[in-house]
Enzyme design. Structure first.
Site, PDB file in Angstrom:
ATOM      1  N   ASP A  15       0.821  -1.217   0.000  1.00  0.00           N
ATOM      2  CA  ASP A  15       0.000   0.000   0.000  1.00  0.00           C
ATOM      3  C   ASP A  15       0.854   1.266   0.000  1.00  0.00           C
ATOM      4  OD1 ASP A  15      -2.351   1.426   0.001  1.00  0.00           O
ATOM      5  OD2 ASP A  15      -2.680   1.257   2.159  1.00  0.00           O
ATOM      6  N   ARG A  19       0.163   7.754  -2.603  1.00  0.00           N
ATOM      7  CA  ARG A  19       0.737   8.806  -1.751  1.00  0.00           C
ATOM      8  C   ARG A  19       2.211   9.049  -2.086  1.00  0.00           C
ATOM      9  NH1 ARG A  19      -1.217   6.133   3.548  1.00  0.00           N
ATOM     10  NH2 ARG A  19      -1.831   4.561   2.013  1.00  0.00           N
ATOM     11  N   HIS A  32       2.412   3.311  -8.955  1.00  0.00           N
ATOM     12  CA  HIS A  32       2.220   1.868  -9.203  1.00  0.00           C
ATOM     13  C   HIS A  32       3.419   1.314  -9.959  1.00  0.00           C
ATOM     14  CE1 HIS A  32      -1.669   2.366  -7.583  1.00  0.00           C
ATOM     15  NE2 HIS A  32      -2.214   2.960  -8.632  1.00  0.00           N
ATOM     16  N   LEU A 126      10.001 -20.966  -4.167  1.00  0.00           N
ATOM     17  CA  LEU A 126       8.963 -20.106  -3.579  1.00  0.00           C
ATOM     18  C   LEU A 126       7.619 -20.247  -4.294  1.00  0.00           C
ATOM     19  CD1 LEU A 126       8.202 -17.614  -1.707  1.00  0.00           C
ATOM     20  CD2 LEU A 126       8.833 -16.186  -3.664  1.00  0.00           C
ATOM     21  N   SER A 191      -8.281  -4.610   5.081  1.00  0.00           N
ATOM     22  CA  SER A 191      -8.911  -4.287   3.788  1.00  0.00           C
ATOM     23  C   SER A 191      -9.367  -5.529   3.005  1.00  0.00           C
ATOM     24  CB  SER A 191      -7.972  -3.424   2.932  1.00  0.00           C
ATOM     25  OG  SER A 191      -7.654  -2.224   3.594  1.00  0.00           O
TER      26      SER A 191
HETATM   27  C1  IPE Z   1      -5.774  -2.563  -0.414  1.00  0.00           C
HETATM   28  O1  IPE Z   1      -5.335  -1.265  -0.461  1.00  0.00           O
HETATM   29  C2  IPE Z   1      -5.560  -3.235  -1.713  1.00  0.00           C
HETATM   30  C3  IPE Z   1      -4.188  -3.314  -2.196  1.00  0.00           C
HETATM   31  C4  IPE Z   1      -3.095  -2.835  -1.664  1.00  0.00           C
HETATM   32  C5  IPE Z   1      -4.061  -4.012  -3.419  1.00  0.00           C
HETATM   33  P1  IPE Z   1      -6.311  -0.018  -0.532  1.00  0.00           P
HETATM   34  O2  IPE Z   1      -5.429   1.167  -0.499  1.00  0.00           O
HETATM   35  O3  IPE Z   1      -7.218  -0.130  -1.684  1.00  0.00           O
HETATM   36  O4  IPE Z   1      -7.138  -0.183   0.799  1.00  0.00           O
HETATM   37  P2  IPE Z   1      -7.960   0.888   1.647  1.00  0.00           P
HETATM   38  O5  IPE Z   1      -8.987   1.449   0.742  1.00  0.00           O
HETATM   39  O6  IPE Z   1      -6.997   1.927   2.099  1.00  0.00           O
HETATM   40  O7  IPE Z   1      -8.522   0.111   2.787  1.00  0.00           O
HETATM   41  C1  IPE Z   2      -1.632   0.276  -3.386  1.00  0.00           C
HETATM   42  O1  IPE Z   2      -1.367   1.647  -3.354  1.00  0.00           O
HETATM   43  C2  IPE Z   2      -1.844  -0.228  -4.782  1.00  0.00           C
HETATM   44  C3  IPE Z   2      -3.219  -0.638  -5.099  1.00  0.00           C
HETATM   45  C4  IPE Z   2      -4.252  -0.587  -4.308  1.00  0.00           C
HETATM   46  C5  IPE Z   2      -3.431  -1.146  -6.425  1.00  0.00           C
HETATM   47  P1  IPE Z   2      -2.543   2.704  -3.364  1.00  0.00           P
HETATM   48  O2  IPE Z   2      -2.886   3.012  -4.780  1.00  0.00           O
HETATM   49  O3  IPE Z   2      -3.664   2.251  -2.517  1.00  0.00           O
HETATM   50  O4  IPE Z   2      -1.825   3.958  -2.721  1.00  0.00           O
HETATM   51  P2  IPE Z   2      -2.459   4.976  -1.682  1.00  0.00           P
HETATM   52  O5  IPE Z   2      -2.971   4.180  -0.530  1.00  0.00           O
HETATM   53  O6  IPE Z   2      -3.546   5.707  -2.388  1.00  0.00           O
HETATM   54  O7  IPE Z   2      -1.312   5.854  -1.308  1.00  0.00           O
HETATM   55 MG    MG Z   3      -4.048   2.490  -0.526  1.00  0.00          MG
END
Ligand code: IPE
Ligand code: IPE
Ligand code: MG
Length: 239
Positions: A15, A19, A32, A126, A191
């Site tokens: 995650d 940001r 990403h 793995l 999540s």
């Molecule tokens: C959860 O992250 C899904 C992945 C990292 C793939 P999100 O960023 O979507 O989750 P929430 O919305 O903060 O809970």
């Molecule tokens: C995780 O990073 C990647 C996916 C959910 C695909 P985010 O895209 O949720 O990044 P933040 O949480 O908005 O920073």
């Molecule tokens: Mg996120």
């Protein structure tokens, strides 16, 4: 001093890509892309330390609600990475398994997924699970449906349903419990990830955004895990 063995199964919520990008005034999608390096680092760390299973959360069922452009970019990225990283997976003897609901994925992602899965199928190192269009609640509901069917056709008796039998009906086939759960970006929630398999997992929250996650951060999570006492309901004296 280590109180624990190395974890057999590590699950990571990758995650913070958005940001990470926002802080640099880049579009979210560049976060990403930057996260791919961290995926490689996590896989290499797991291989080097002989971790049996690594499950990475790449795209949750709820993520379909994001702006279409971001969803499209993520799908394109999955498709691209699945092909590009195939030699790396082969070199490291990694067996890849994509888990989640495949019904909504586009043909290109599906095709590349199947190619990489079949070409790494006989690898004995793995076991790498990548969760795409995954939801822990969905997985449990699908297992329940499959159990009801087995009861209806007479192959399973109601009183034979146990945790063990239930886990064998999990559509993703991930029956091994998660030992260590890691989430980056400072968020402290699951999540909808591996709800069933996290029952007795140790949780580790890393404040770094996913694109900044390196092997030494993985090592810090392992160090924390090794110091913990896992009692599984017993008393200290019984361990
Ligand atoms: C959860 O992250 C899904 C992945 C990292 C793939 P999100 O960023 O979507 O989750 P929430 O919305 O903060 O809970
Ligand atoms: C995780 O990073 C990647 C996916 C959910 C695909 P985010 O895209 O949720 O990044 P933040 O949480 O908005 O920073
Ligand atoms: Mg996120």
């Amino acid at each position: 001093m280590s109180l624990n063995h190395m974890p057999k199964h590590v699950a990571i919520i990758m995650d913070g890509n958005g940001r990470w990008a926002k802080k640099r005034l880049f579009p979210r999608t560049s976060g990403h892309r930057a996260g791919i390096k961290s995926v490689r680092q996590a896989i290499e760390y797991a291989v080097e330390h002989k971790i049996e299973r690594l499950t990475l959360f790449a795209f949750g069922r709820e993520n379909w609600q994001r702006p279409q452009e971001e969803v499209d970019t993520l799908m394109r990225l999955f498709s691209e990475v699945l092909v590009k990283e195939l030699p790396m997976l082969k070199e490291n003897n990694v067996c890849l398994n994509v888990v989640g609901d495949r019904s909504r994925l586009c043909a290109e992602v599906l095709d590349n997924m199947k190619i990489t899965e079949s070409q790494t199928l006989s690898n004995t190192g793995l076991q790498l699970n990548i969760a795409i269009d995954y939801s822990g609640q969905w997985e449990i509901v699908e297992a329940a449906k499959s159990i009801v069917k087995a009861v209806q056709d007479g192959s399973l008796g109601i009183n034979d349903i146990s945790e063990e039998i239930f886990s064998r009906h999990l559509q993703t086939n991930i029956t091994q419990p998660v030992d260590l759960f890691i989430r980056t970006s400072g968020e402290q929630r699951i999540s909808n990830f591996m709800n069933w398999q996290l029952s007795y997992a140790e949780f580790y929250f890393c404040s770094k955004m996913w694109p900044d996650f390196r092997k030494k951060d993985f090592q810090a999570a392992i160090d924390s895990f090794l110091k913990r006492k896992r009692r599984f309901g017993k008393t200290d004296e019984q361990l």
